[in-house]
Design a protein around this motif. Structure first.
Motif, PDB file in Angstrom:
ATOM      1  N   UNK A  71       0.862  -1.275   0.230  1.00 65.47           N
ATOM      2  CA  UNK A  71       0.103  -0.104  -0.022  1.00 65.47           C
ATOM      3  C   UNK A  71       0.996   1.317  -0.044  1.00 65.47           C
ATOM      4  N   UNK A  72       0.378   2.263  -0.564  1.00 67.90           N
ATOM      5  CA  UNK A  72       0.803   3.573  -0.389  1.00 67.90           C
ATOM      6  C   UNK A  72      -0.040   4.389   0.377  1.00 67.90           C
ATOM      7  N   UNK A  73       0.312   5.369   1.280  1.00 66.47           N
ATOM      8  CA  UNK A  73      -0.442   6.045   2.262  1.00 66.47           C
ATOM      9  C   UNK A  73       0.022   7.143   2.716  1.00 66.47           C
ATOM     10  N   UNK A  74      -0.847   8.063   3.589  1.00 65.30           N
ATOM     11  CA  UNK A  74      -0.264   9.150   4.184  1.00 65.30           C
ATOM     12  C   UNK A  74       0.191   8.810   5.519  1.00 65.30           C
ATOM     13  N   UNK A  75       1.172   9.461   5.786  1.00 61.75           N
ATOM     14  CA  UNK A  75       2.279   9.277   7.158  1.00 61.75           C
ATOM     15  C   UNK A  75       1.212   9.470   8.197  1.00 61.75           C
ATOM     16  N   UNK A  76       0.666  10.276   8.314  1.00 59.82           N
ATOM     17  CA  UNK A  76      -0.079  11.019   9.454  1.00 59.82           C
ATOM     18  C   UNK A  76      -1.276  10.037   9.647  1.00 59.82           C
ATOM     19  N   UNK A  77      -1.558   9.285   8.846  1.00 59.05           N
ATOM     20  CA  UNK A  77      -2.902   8.257   9.096  1.00 59.05           C
ATOM     21  C   UNK A  77      -2.290   6.712   9.105  1.00 59.05           C
ATOM     22  N   UNK A  78      -0.833   6.448   9.297  1.00 65.88           N
ATOM     23  CA  UNK A  78      -0.294   5.162   9.240  1.00 65.88           C
ATOM     24  C   UNK A  78      -0.721   4.337  10.246  1.00 65.88           C
ATOM     25  N   UNK A  79      -1.221   4.927  11.398  1.00 70.32           N
ATOM     26  CA  UNK A  79      -1.913   4.012  12.290  1.00 70.32           C
ATOM     27  C   UNK A  79      -3.134   3.492  12.161  1.00 70.32           C
ATOM     28  N   UNK A  80      -3.792   4.378  11.290  1.00 69.40           N
ATOM     29  CA  UNK A  80      -5.065   3.787  10.996  1.00 69.40           C
ATOM     30  C   UNK A  80      -5.080   2.516   9.926  1.00 69.40           C
ATOM     31  N   UNK A  81      -4.189   2.771   9.331  1.00 69.17           N
ATOM     32  CA  UNK A  81      -3.705   1.706   8.216  1.00 69.17           C
ATOM     33  C   UNK A  81      -3.386   0.571   8.926  1.00 69.17           C
ATOM     34  N   UNK A  82      -2.272   0.619   9.735  1.00 70.57           N
ATOM     35  CA  UNK A  82      -1.651  -0.735  10.467  1.00 70.57           C
ATOM     36  C   UNK A  82      -2.696  -1.142  11.431  1.00 70.57           C
ATOM     37  N   UNK A  83      -3.577  -0.419  12.008  1.00 70.66           N
ATOM     38  CA  UNK A  83      -4.534  -1.083  12.852  1.00 70.66           C
ATOM     39  C   UNK A  83      -5.645  -1.649  12.044  1.00 70.66           C
ATOM     40  N   UNK A  84      -5.979  -1.239  10.809  1.00 70.03           N
ATOM     41  CA  UNK A  84      -7.146  -1.962  10.149  1.00 70.03           C
ATOM     42  C   UNK A  84      -6.349  -3.300   9.483  1.00 70.03           C
ATOM     43  N   UNK A  85      -5.172  -3.340   9.267  1.00 70.20           N
ATOM     44  CA  UNK A  85      -4.540  -4.509   8.804  1.00 70.20           C
ATOM     45  C   UNK A  85      -4.398  -5.415   9.690  1.00 70.20           C
ATOM     46  N   UNK A  86      -3.902  -5.238  10.979  1.00 67.99           N
ATOM     47  CA  UNK A  86      -3.676  -6.162  12.095  1.00 67.99           C
ATOM     48  C   UNK A  86      -4.927  -6.932  12.388  1.00 67.99           C
ATOM     49  N   UNK A  87      -6.146  -6.155  12.227  1.00 70.95           N
ATOM     50  CA  UNK A  87      -7.594  -6.819  12.576  1.00 70.95           C
ATOM     51  C   UNK A  87      -7.628  -8.058  11.617  1.00 70.95           C
ATOM     52  N   UNK A  88      -7.150  -8.012  10.604  1.00 71.25           N
ATOM     53  CA  UNK A  88      -7.598  -9.219   9.534  1.00 71.25           C
ATOM     54  C   UNK A  88      -6.214 -10.005   9.365  1.00 71.25           C
ATOM     55  N   UNK A  89      -5.355 -10.011  10.108  1.00 73.80           N
ATOM     56  CA  UNK A  89      -4.097 -10.652  10.098  1.00 73.80           C
ATOM     57  C   UNK A  89      -3.145 -10.595   8.976  1.00 73.80           C
TER      58      UNK A  89
END
Length: 229
Positions: free
Chosen positions: A159-177
């Motif tokens: 993925x490519x994403x905004x650094x200031x929303x990185x936690x949003x991405x990582x949290x969403x990913x972690x929920x689905x393994x």
């Protein structure tokens, strides 16, 4: 008015239209960062006009682009025909991924998801661009769920994403393994804060072993090589 861009970084022709977001830095950098294995089955989630799929194209890859907007997908289909390459352009809503693609059917997923939630960021100029820029049609969580569903255990997603929303991405990913394995931040220069982040994750496995790669500087020879490849 439809436009054709010749000589993109993968030497393929790309059909574009002012209604939709055009080929930009993020897709080019993600195509260089993603590392699908040989003969991989690759899914471009929210492929738009197909810029990222065309950039990452190799003859050995089996690439499918999934897009909700029929107009953007029509341009992608025209690009496929123009270049004489074998790809699949699939119309559908990634939130209904279970009705579109089999579970575990992909080895690698690539995605440039909407950067902003619907109440944040500069409003896009058209409904088509708003769909790509803000999560009016899907959220980061929806993207993560769709990627996890189509990937088999051991499959990867980039993925490519905004650094200031990185936690949003990582949290969403972690929920689905989907476990982050590589991160790389993009900076305009050594003193500037990051303007983008590239992330690759693996489905299943240990949460250990994350590699944070050296920063990619826009004002560097490496950046120029990526665009000139």
């Amino acid at each position: 008015m439809p436009q054709t861009i010749e000589n993109n970084p993968n030497a393929l022709t790309l059909r574009q239209d002012d209604r939709f977001f055009k080929l930009g830095q993020d897709s080019v950098l993600l195509s260089a960062f993603a590392k699908p294995r040989r003969n991989a089955r690759v899914l471009d989630l929210g492929c738009g006009t197909g810029a990222l799929a065309l950039l990452i194209y190799r003859p050995d890859l089996q690439i499918t682009g999934l897009e909700i907007q029929e107009g953007a997908l029509d341009l992608f289909r025209q690009s496929i025909a123009d270049n004489g390459v074998k790809m699949t352009a699939l119309q559908g809503d990634l939130r209904r991924i279970r009705a579109l693609l089999p579970h575990g059917s992909m080895d690698y997923v690539i995605c440039n998801p909407p950067y902003f939630d619907r109440g944040a960021g500069k409003s896009a100029a058209s409904p088509e661009k708003q769909t790509a820029r803000q999560d009016t049609s899907c959220t980061v969580e929806d993207v993560a769920v769709a990627a996890s569903f189509v990937l088999h255990t051991g499959g990867k997603a980039a993925f490519v994403f905004r650094p200031e929303r990185l936690w949003t991405l990582l949290e969403a990913l972690s929920r689905v393994r989907l476990v982050p394995k590589r991160l790389r931040f993009v900076h305009q220069n050594p003193l500037a804060p990051p303007s983008a982040v590239l992330a690759e994750c693996r489905k299943g496995g240990s949460a250990e072993g994350l590699i944070v790669e050296p920063p990619l500087l826009v004002q560097s020879e490496e950046y120029s090589r990526i665009y000139e490849k």
